[in-house]
Design a protein around this motif. Sequence first.
Motif, short mmCIF file in Angstrom:
data_model
loop_
_atom_site.label_atom_id
_atom_site.label_comp_id
_atom_site.label_asym_id
_atom_site.label_seq_id
_atom_site.Cartn_x
_atom_site.Cartn_y
_atom_site.Cartn_z
N VAL A 125 -125.91 44.31 45.88
CA VAL A 125 -125.84 44.05 47.32
C VAL A 125 -125.92 45.38 48.06
O VAL A 125 -125.33 46.37 47.63
N PHE A 126 -126.65 45.40 49.17
CA PHE A 126 -126.77 46.60 49.99
C PHE A 126 -126.27 46.33 51.40
O PHE A 126 -126.49 45.24 51.94
N THR A 127 -125.62 47.31 52.00
CA THR A 127 -125.30 47.24 53.42
C THR A 127 -126.55 47.64 54.20
O THR A 127 -127.50 48.18 53.63
N PRO A 128 -126.57 47.43 55.51
CA PRO A 128 -127.73 47.87 56.30
C PRO A 128 -128.01 49.36 56.20
O PRO A 128 -129.13 49.81 56.48
N TYR A 129 -127.01 50.14 55.80
CA TYR A 129 -127.19 51.59 55.68
C TYR A 129 -127.66 52.01 54.29
O TYR A 129 -127.94 53.19 54.07
N GLY A 130 -127.73 51.06 53.36
CA GLY A 130 -128.14 51.38 52.00
C GLY A 130 -127.01 51.63 51.04
O GLY A 130 -127.24 51.99 49.88
N ASP A 131 -125.75 51.44 51.49
CA ASP A 131 -124.60 51.58 50.59
C ASP A 131 -124.59 50.41 49.61
O ASP A 131 -125.13 49.33 49.89
N GLY A 132 -123.93 50.59 48.48
CA GLY A 132 -123.85 49.53 47.47
C GLY A 132 -122.41 49.17 47.17
O GLY A 132 -121.84 49.61 46.16
N PRO A 133 -121.76 48.38 48.02
CA PRO A 133 -120.32 48.13 47.90
C PRO A 133 -119.91 47.36 46.64
O PRO A 133 -120.53 46.36 46.30
N LEU A 134 -118.88 47.88 45.99
CA LEU A 134 -118.23 47.16 44.89
C LEU A 134 -117.13 46.30 45.51
O LEU A 134 -115.94 46.61 45.41
N ASP A 135 -117.54 45.24 46.16
CA ASP A 135 -116.60 44.36 46.86
C ASP A 135 -116.07 43.33 45.87
O ASP A 135 -116.45 42.15 45.90
N THR A 136 -115.22 43.79 44.98
CA THR A 136 -114.74 42.95 43.89
C THR A 136 -113.32 43.34 43.51
O THR A 136 -112.89 44.48 43.75
N SER A 137 -112.62 42.42 42.92
CA SER A 137 -111.28 42.70 42.39
C SER A 137 -111.34 43.04 40.91
O SER A 137 -110.33 43.35 40.30
N GLU A 138 -112.55 42.98 40.33
CA GLU A 138 -112.71 43.28 38.90
C GLU A 138 -112.54 44.77 38.62
O GLU A 138 -112.75 45.61 39.50
N SER A 139 -112.19 45.07 37.38
CA SER A 139 -112.12 46.46 36.92
C SER A 139 -112.71 46.53 35.52
O SER A 139 -112.72 45.53 34.78
N MET A 140 -113.21 47.68 35.17
CA MET A 140 -113.70 47.88 33.81
C MET A 140 -112.51 47.86 32.85
O MET A 140 -111.41 48.28 33.21
N PRO A 141 -112.72 47.40 31.62
CA PRO A 141 -111.61 47.35 30.66
C PRO A 141 -111.11 48.73 30.24
O PRO A 141 -110.00 48.87 29.74
N THR A 142 -111.93 49.75 30.43
CA THR A 142 -111.53 51.12 30.11
C THR A 142 -111.90 52.01 31.30
O THR A 142 -112.54 51.59 32.24
N LEU A 143 -111.52 53.28 31.21
CA LEU A 143 -111.88 54.24 32.25
C LEU A 143 -113.37 54.57 32.23
O LEU A 143 -113.91 55.09 33.21
N VAL A 144 -114.05 54.27 31.13
CA VAL A 144 -115.49 54.51 30.93
C VAL A 144 -115.80 55.99 30.75
O VAL A 144 -116.48 56.39 29.81
#
Length: 344
Positions: A205-224
Amino acid sequence: MALGDIMAGPDRGSDKPQQGTSLTYVAAMISGAIGSMGFLFATLLALQHTGRLPAPAISNNICIDEKLAFMREQPDHSPNLLVLGSSVAWRSVDGGVLASVIDGVRPVNGAFCGLRMHQTEFVGDWLLDRMPSVRTVAVVASPFDFVGCKVNPTEVFNRQAADGFVFGRQWKWGFYLRYFDPISLLRNVLHVSSMRHAKSLETLVFTPYGDGPLDTSESMPTLVYGELPPTLDPLCFQSLRRFAVRLSQEHRRLALIATPISPAWTARFDRDGKAFEDFGKAVRAAFAGTGAIYWDGEKESPMSPKAFTDAIHMRWSAVGQFTRTFASALGKFLTPVHEQAMSE
């Protein structure tokens, strides 16, 4: 009958069936090519109609290609502030907040996922050549963007192709033909529709400015992201230096804004803060004499562990606060020069 007639006779007689066979073969090849082309176009049109058509695989990276397609469709608002960097710049900046906090700023997020600093320089050079209205650049980065410049290719896509696709708005189907990859197309078809709408860790998903928001409550299972190497890649800082010198020569401003790191990562890998301190010193050394500035988000805008989806990526609920903090701190510097002169 002459010997010459006897020898020549069979050859002349065999010319006609051989020629007919050749013409049939050529006709079959042409028909097959036309049929295959027609089938491909029909498939692409059907995918477009159902919302499952991925962007053309100019980079063969769905994240980058979707951003190029997004940029192609945007009207020219003559931006004067360009945000650059990897996914931390794409995910962790709210252009709407920038526009509301800093008077006269028209931001555009030109960050792409997965970039190292030398690749950010490549993208920055491309966009600045095409966006003369940009007067200020904000590279939003983490120390992880300064690892691997030596081993990763500089060009993340063909610049000429991206130029024609995004800014030239050339016939889009030509890019599907030029960069056709059936395996990549099939893989992306299965996921791209949901990625364009889902509130997930892989959202496109992109905002009108081109940002890519992580609008989620999910998290990765590790720090990655694990421990940083003892020494970051000198080639990355050489790229940053070249970019700073270019902007200085063009009388454009440059700020590198370091994003905060998850406290969970810091507690495990940088308890004494030395890794981030060394990163800041290296950035300042690269900027020497160029007028560019460094802003330490880890120090000036620390975030709670809940603000992160992994070690470095912030969820959208925290991005507004981070953006407002650095925009307020750097507002005077980030204000485009001619707007600033008019307000004084």
